[in-house]
Design a protein around this motif. Structure first.
Motif, short mmCIF file in Angstrom:
data_model
loop_
_atom_site.label_atom_id
_atom_site.label_comp_id
_atom_site.label_asym_id
_atom_site.label_seq_id
_atom_site.Cartn_x
_atom_site.Cartn_y
_atom_site.Cartn_z
N ASP A 79 0.85 -1.18 0.00
CA ASP A 79 0.00 0.00 0.00
C ASP A 79 0.88 1.24 0.00
N CYS A 80 0.29 2.34 -0.41
CA CYS A 80 1.06 3.57 -0.58
C CYS A 80 1.78 3.95 0.72
N ARG A 81 3.08 4.12 0.63
CA ARG A 81 3.92 4.58 1.75
C ARG A 81 3.95 3.57 2.92
N SER A 112 -6.96 -1.94 -4.17
CA SER A 112 -6.09 -0.91 -4.75
C SER A 112 -4.77 -0.88 -4.00
N ALA A 113 -3.70 -1.11 -4.72
CA ALA A 113 -2.36 -1.22 -4.12
C ALA A 113 -1.37 -1.46 -5.24
N ALA A 160 15.25 8.52 0.47
CA ALA A 160 14.57 7.31 0.00
C ALA A 160 13.76 6.73 1.15
N PHE A 161 13.03 5.67 0.81
CA PHE A 161 12.26 4.89 1.79
C PHE A 161 13.11 3.65 2.11
N TYR A 162 13.45 3.47 3.40
CA TYR A 162 14.32 2.38 3.81
C TYR A 162 13.50 1.32 4.55
N LEU A 163 13.63 0.09 4.10
CA LEU A 163 12.87 -1.02 4.67
C LEU A 163 13.81 -2.07 5.23
N THR A 218 11.40 3.48 7.21
CA THR A 218 11.79 4.84 7.60
C THR A 218 11.95 5.65 6.33
N ARG A 219 11.27 6.79 6.30
CA ARG A 219 11.38 7.67 5.13
C ARG A 219 12.40 8.74 5.47
#
Lengths: 108, 113
Positions: free
Chosen positions: A39-41, A83-84, B87-90, B108-109
């Motif tokens: 999902d978004c973000r 939606s994803a 970036a977005f860190y996963l 963490t963004r």
């Protein structure tokens, strides 16, 4: 050629529709396959594993075609909550490769 | 409840500063991973660790460093040498390297100003 390729979409479908995504992979020795939902973000979450014999979970069906080197995900009776972005994942020995994802937007 | 936690959720830093992202898991998993995700791109592996005190570079390790002093913790440091750190860190873990299912933290963004 990319190791794992997906159509980025977006796929805009009406509620109740059936939609299918494919994901191709380049290495025929790849061992295991998965679909994740993101999902978004948010973080990706496992949706289902993919087997040659097919795998069904409610409205979702995943299939592996080793001969043509692709996996597929079929969603029946689409819901707004579907939606994803759907990521395919391919494992080869100790290497995990994610596709860039296919975005699905289900519209009322 | 078992799971993976990452903190903070949003992080802002000035260019040139090092920053450390936290990742903790209580799933008793041996293997842990760090990924980076940029818009329109898939997850790219930065570093991974199969056991305590051991870690390996992934596909994009330049400008990053990690440590694995405890089984449950795998912090990632984004150094000033990383040219595009926003970036977005996963963070993710599995019961062992190559195991099927990866469990992800919330991410963490990071934004570098």
């Amino acid at each position: 050629r990319k190791e794992v390729e997906q159509d980025p979409g977006p796929f805009n479908v009406p509620e109740g529709a059936t939609v299918a995504f494919n994901c191709t992979y380049s290495n025929s020795a790849s061992q295991s396959f998965f679909w994740y939902r993101q999902d978004c973000r948010k973080e990706p979450k496992l949706l289902m594993s993919v087997y040659s014999s097919g795998n069904e979970d409610g409205r979702f069906t995943a299939q592996l075609n080793r001969a043509s080197q692709y996996i597929s995900l079929l969603i029946r009776d689409s819901k707004l909550s579907d939606s994803a972005t759907y990521l395919c994942v391919v494992n080869l020995y100790q290497k995990v490769t994610f596709g860039t994802g296919t975005k699905l937007q289900v519209i009322p | 409840d078992g799971g993976i936690t990452q903190s903070p959720k949003y992080l802002f830093r000035k260019e040139g500063q090092n920053v450390t992202l936290s990742c903790e898991q209580n799933l008793n998993h041996d293997a842990m991973y760090w990924y980076r995700q940029d818009p329109g791109q898939g997850l790219r592996l930065i570093y991974y660790s199969q056991i305590v005190n051991d870690f390996q570079k992934g596909d994009i390790a330049e400008g990053y460093s990690v440590s694995r002093e405890k089984k449950e913790s795998f912090p990632l440091t984004v150094t000033s040498a990383q040219k595009n750190p926003t970036a977005f860190y996963l963070c993710a873990s599995t019961s062992d390297r190559g195991a099927d299912t990866q469990y992800f933290g919330p991410g963490t963004r990071l934004t570098v100003l």
